[in-house]
Design an enzyme around this catalytic site. Structure first.
Site, short mmCIF file in Angstrom:
data_model
loop_
_atom_site.label_atom_id
_atom_site.label_comp_id
_atom_site.label_asym_id
_atom_site.label_seq_id
_atom_site.Cartn_x
_atom_site.Cartn_y
_atom_site.Cartn_z
N ASN A 15 39.46 -31.73 5.15
CA ASN A 15 39.77 -32.80 6.12
C ASN A 15 38.50 -33.32 6.78
O ASN A 15 38.38 -34.52 7.02
CB ASN A 15 40.77 -32.31 7.16
CG ASN A 15 42.19 -32.37 6.64
OD1 ASN A 15 42.77 -33.45 6.53
ND2 ASN A 15 42.75 -31.23 6.26
N HIS A 110 48.60 -30.83 11.27
CA HIS A 110 49.43 -29.70 10.87
C HIS A 110 50.17 -30.05 9.57
O HIS A 110 50.75 -31.14 9.47
CB HIS A 110 50.44 -29.36 11.99
CG HIS A 110 51.22 -28.14 11.67
ND1 HIS A 110 50.67 -26.87 11.69
CD2 HIS A 110 52.50 -27.98 11.23
CE1 HIS A 110 51.59 -26.00 11.33
NE2 HIS A 110 52.70 -26.64 11.04
#
Ligand code: GAR
Length: 204
Positions: A15, A110
């Site tokens: 990420n 998440h």
């Protein structure tokens, strides 16, 4: 004014990489000036160095409490004049002091549709539970576990023939798309918070 961003990561850092790539290609209206990890072996730290971003590891076992550890981190963030903390696979709960000091300035991603499947195994937990639809959530962080106001969610279908690895791949693909988008919204001051509800201004 461009925001000064710190990315916190405990592991692989895909990420983080997506954020760096997006910033190079499209611009986030921010600069990633710091990558922080609680794990000295986090590949995220290597990615930071490769991209000439300051990489900092602090060993949590050398502090007597989470509060002490976080105080030192806060000091560093203040010195660096950080406007936004982006948690990208940071597998360490933040102290109350940290959450308060950076209220509405910490984002987390998440790998499930919150409030379902909180915790460290969001993908596997959803897969094992047998849900047909899961997804990705980006939210502001408060002192709880995966509990702050939700900014963006995108669904991912779980096909009957998917392996857990295939599901992981689908989830990561969505993460790498919606996390940079959200960080950009933040950096452009386009997130309006009203209690638990977050509005994205001028969303196409
Ligand atoms: C991501 O899938 C992220 O959603 C998850 O950790 C992974 C980190 O991957 N975070 C959580 O589960 C937080 N509860 P990365 O290091 O390759 O970015």
């Amino acid at each position: 004014m461009k925001k000064r961003i710190a990315v916190f990561a405990s592991g692989f850092g895909s990420n983080l990489q997506a954020l760096i790539d997006y910033n190079n290609k499209h611009g986030l209206n921010g600069d990633i000036v710091l990558v922080f990890s609680n794990n000295k072996d986090a590949f995220a730290l290597e990615r930071a160095k490769k991209n000439k971003i300051k990489a900092v590891f602090m060993d949590p076992t050398r502090y007597s409490s989470r509060e002490q550890y976080d105080s030192e981190i806060i000091e560093m963030l203040e010195e660096e004049k950080i406007d936004l903390v982006v948690l990208a696979g940071y597998m360490f709960l933040l102290s109350q002091e940290f959450a308060d000091r950076f209220k509405n300035k910490i984002l987390n991603i998440h790998p499930a549709l919150l409030p379902s499947f909180k915790g460290t195994h969001g993908i596997k937990d959803a897969y094992r539970y047998g849900v047909k639809v899961t997804g990705v959530t980006v939210h502001f962080v408060d002192e709880g576990l995966d509990s702050g106001p939700i900014i963006l969610q995108e669904t991912v279908d779980i096909d009957p023939d998917d392996s857990v690895e295939e599901l992981e791949e689908k989830i990561h693909k969505v993460e790498h798309k919606i996390y940079p988008e959200t960080v950009k919204y933040f950096c452009e001051d386009r997130l309006e918070i009203d209690g638990r509800r977050v509005k994205i201004l001028n969303k196409k």
